[in-house]
Design a protein around this motif. Structure first.
Motif, PDB file in Angstrom:
ATOM      1  N   GLY A  55       0.825  -1.199   0.000  1.00 20.54           N
ATOM      2  CA  GLY A  55       0.000   0.000   0.000  1.00 20.54           C
ATOM      3  C   GLY A  55       0.858   1.247   0.000  1.00 20.54           C
ATOM      4  O   GLY A  55       2.027   1.226   0.411  1.00 20.54           O
ATOM      5  N   THR A  56       0.293   2.350  -0.467  1.00 20.95           N
ATOM      6  CA  THR A  56       1.070   3.583  -0.602  1.00 20.95           C
ATOM      7  C   THR A  56       0.409   4.747   0.132  1.00 20.95           C
ATOM      8  O   THR A  56      -0.798   4.738   0.402  1.00 20.95           O
ATOM      9  CB  THR A  56       1.230   3.956  -2.082  1.00 20.95           C
ATOM     10  OG1 THR A  56      -0.065   4.038  -2.697  1.00 20.95           O
ATOM     11  CG2 THR A  56       2.056   2.905  -2.814  1.00 20.95           C
ATOM     12  N   HIS A  57       1.226   5.723   0.434  1.00 28.32           N
ATOM     13  CA  HIS A  57       0.760   6.957   1.080  1.00 28.32           C
ATOM     14  C   HIS A  57       1.523   8.114   0.460  1.00 28.32           C
ATOM     15  O   HIS A  57       2.726   8.006   0.221  1.00 28.32           O
ATOM     16  CB  HIS A  57       1.022   6.894   2.586  1.00 28.32           C
ATOM     17  CG  HIS A  57       0.791   8.197   3.270  1.00 28.32           C
ATOM     18  ND1 HIS A  57      -0.456   8.623   3.689  1.00 28.32           N
ATOM     19  CD2 HIS A  57       1.647   9.207   3.581  1.00 28.32           C
ATOM     20  CE1 HIS A  57      -0.350   9.809   4.247  1.00 28.32           C
ATOM     21  NE2 HIS A  57       0.914  10.193   4.194  1.00 28.32           N
ATOM     22  N   TYR A  58       0.787   9.201   0.198  1.00 30.40           N
ATOM     23  CA  TYR A  58       1.411  10.372  -0.407  1.00 30.40           C
ATOM     24  C   TYR A  58       1.089  11.616   0.391  1.00 30.40           C
ATOM     25  O   TYR A  58      -0.018  11.767   0.912  1.00 30.40           O
ATOM     26  CB  TYR A  58       0.915  10.551  -1.845  1.00 30.40           C
ATOM     27  CG  TYR A  58       1.196   9.355  -2.726  1.00 30.40           C
ATOM     28  CD1 TYR A  58       0.215   8.399  -2.955  1.00 30.40           C
ATOM     29  CD2 TYR A  58       2.450   9.180  -3.308  1.00 30.40           C
ATOM     30  CE1 TYR A  58       0.470   7.283  -3.740  1.00 30.40           C
ATOM     31  CE2 TYR A  58       2.712   8.074  -4.101  1.00 30.40           C
ATOM     32  CZ  TYR A  58       1.723   7.127  -4.305  1.00 30.40           C
ATOM     33  OH  TYR A  58       1.987   6.024  -5.078  1.00 30.40           O
ATOM     34  N   ALA A  59       2.058  12.507   0.460  1.00 26.92           N
ATOM     35  CA  ALA A  59       1.813  13.802   1.069  1.00 26.92           C
ATOM     36  C   ALA A  59       0.845  14.585   0.192  1.00 26.92           C
ATOM     37  O   ALA A  59       0.794  14.381  -1.029  1.00 26.92           O
ATOM     38  CB  ALA A  59       3.122  14.568   1.218  1.00 26.92           C
ATOM     39  N   ASP A  60       0.092  15.479   0.805  1.00 24.41           N
ATOM     40  CA  ASP A  60      -0.872  16.284   0.056  1.00 24.41           C
ATOM     41  C   ASP A  60      -0.185  17.050  -1.080  1.00 24.41           C
ATOM     42  O   ASP A  60      -0.783  17.262  -2.136  1.00 24.41           O
ATOM     43  CB  ASP A  60      -1.570  17.271   0.989  1.00 24.41           C
ATOM     44  CG  ASP A  60      -2.518  16.579   1.947  1.00 24.41           C
ATOM     45  OD1 ASP A  60      -2.898  17.212   2.960  1.00 24.41           O
ATOM     46  OD2 ASP A  60      -2.882  15.415   1.699  1.00 24.41           O
TER      47      ASP A  60
END
Length: 120
Positions: A55-60
């Protein structure tokens, strides 16, 4: 160690693909991400990929313009950024940690030497 490559100068609106290769460090064993140090700004974790489910997460600041992936066979982590802006300028560091929280807080246990990205 972690070794970054792929930085350089890009025109605004362009795209760039970076690469981070682990040497003696198996990237699939860790949460991996990319830290950005922009001039005069606090260090920011812009993208994270989970060690277990991918899974991935990105900064706004990069969400919708960036993807991060992992090639386990090559032991590399690959972020791609599209529609680059001058505000994306900075040094990008590949980073890894056993704790996703530490990575998201910008306090990874391992990081590379960084690669410069300049958007004009």
């Amino acid at each position: 160690q972690l070794v970054e490559s792929g930085g350089g100068s890009v025109q605004a609106g362009g795209s760039l693909t970076l690469s981070c290769k682990g040497t003696g460090y198996t990237v699939s064993y860790y949460y991996m991400g990319w830290l950005r140090q922009a001039p005069g700004m606090q260090r920011e974790m812009v993208a994270v990929i989970n060690r277990d489910d991918g899974g991935t997460h990105y900064a706004d600041s990069v969400n919708g313009r960036s993807t991060i992936s992992r090639n386990d066979g090559e032991n590399t982590v690959i972020p791609q950024m599209n529609n680059l802006k001058p505000s994306d300028t900075g040094i990008y560091y590949c980073a890894g940690d056993a704790s996703r929280w530490s990575l998201l807080q910008g306090r990874p246990g391992r990081w590379g030497q960084g690669t410069q990205v300049t958007v004009s």
